[in-house]
Scaffold this active site. Sequence first.
Site, mmCIF file in Angstrom:
data_model
loop_
_atom_site.group_PDB
_atom_site.id
_atom_site.type_symbol
_atom_site.label_atom_id
_atom_site.label_comp_id
_atom_site.label_asym_id
_atom_site.label_seq_id
_atom_site.Cartn_x
_atom_site.Cartn_y
_atom_site.Cartn_z
ATOM 1 C CD GLU A 117 -1.242 0.111 3.696
ATOM 2 O OE1 GLU A 117 -1.982 1.111 3.744
ATOM 3 O OE2 GLU A 117 -1.254 -0.794 4.550
ATOM 4 C CE LYS A 124 8.199 -1.225 -2.942
ATOM 5 N NZ LYS A 124 8.736 -2.468 -3.557
ATOM 6 C CE LYS A 150 19.831 -13.656 -10.195
ATOM 7 N NZ LYS A 150 19.972 -12.672 -11.303
ATOM 8 C CB VAL A 179 15.927 -4.500 -15.131
ATOM 9 C CG1 VAL A 179 15.389 -3.163 -15.630
ATOM 10 C CG2 VAL A 179 15.171 -5.655 -15.787
ATOM 11 N NE ARG A 192 24.148 -11.620 -3.385
ATOM 12 C CZ ARG A 192 23.173 -10.833 -3.833
ATOM 13 N NH1 ARG A 192 22.516 -10.062 -2.992
ATOM 14 N NH2 ARG A 192 22.834 -10.827 -5.104
#
Length: 337
Positions: free
Chosen positions: A42, A44, A132, A173, A255
Amino acid sequence: MDLNGKSILITGGTGSLGKALVRRIFSESPNVKRLVIFSRDEQKQFQMAQEYSVSKYPSIRFFIGDVRDKERLIRAMSGIDYVIHAAAMKHVPIAEYNPDECVKTNIGGAQNVIDACLQTGVQRVVALSTDKACAPINLYGATKLASDKLFIAANNIKGSNPIRFSVVRYGNVMGSNGSVIPFFMDKRKEGVLPITDPNMTRFNISLKGGVEMVMHALEHAWGGELFVPKIPSYRITDVAKAVAPNCEQKVVGIRPGEKVHEEMITSSDSFNTYDLGKYFVILPTITTWSLEQFTKEHAAVKVPIGFAYNSGTNSDWETEESLRRLIIEHLDPDFQP
């Protein structure tokens, strides 16, 4: 693509690509009938509504909802012509730590979107994928591969429904939430940039390129295609030098769930992969249309058996200079390394 008079729904519409799509749609199709931003955050939505007020953009709608909730999706899709599915859990380490949540959103949510589209009057669906999802080694990639398979296979269960489902797959991106360039730009004030592996490479696409690919799929997909763009790679060390040439590069290790190089097409995919010029396309083994007619109309050329598209063996590379130009063009016009 002319979307005037059409109703469009974007899941995950408050994300980086969602907002770029909204800008593109209002720029090129100001008389779009309805543009629904469907997401669960909400805050955003509130922030985005400051920029896209209903008084200035009367066709926009902000719809709180989660792709895990099929009934909410069905309600949101009432009267919708086109759906762009961009909602996902995408952070690799978070998905590794919370696997059940990732599965519920990325796989269960994908099936809910498909079911809702089939039950309403939606005509075309484009789902966003990721590099991925190609030969995945982490849970995020595995869930997106499953999502890709669901959307492609949905064309086989639509019956007489004229709906078309397709997928677009691309690399990092540039400038999107959580991506490496904004991260490095923020970290450079500390004087040290963390490098996971000095050999690491990634595919790079701008938000504009991602939007163009979605629009291409919306307009041209026959149903079942997985589109892959021809885009450059970058070395993570070159990104660090482009952003902050005077910073120390500290190797911190890969990671959980990360690859050194990403793939978008494996050699096993080559049997069903075609070159369309600007894009590659991986076609399903079972199509609902004539393959001969498709290749003729698109001037599609079959790639050689064994062909693979890998960020480490790519023939097109960004340099420090080109990365700086892209940062100025797409992220910060006042950028100084």
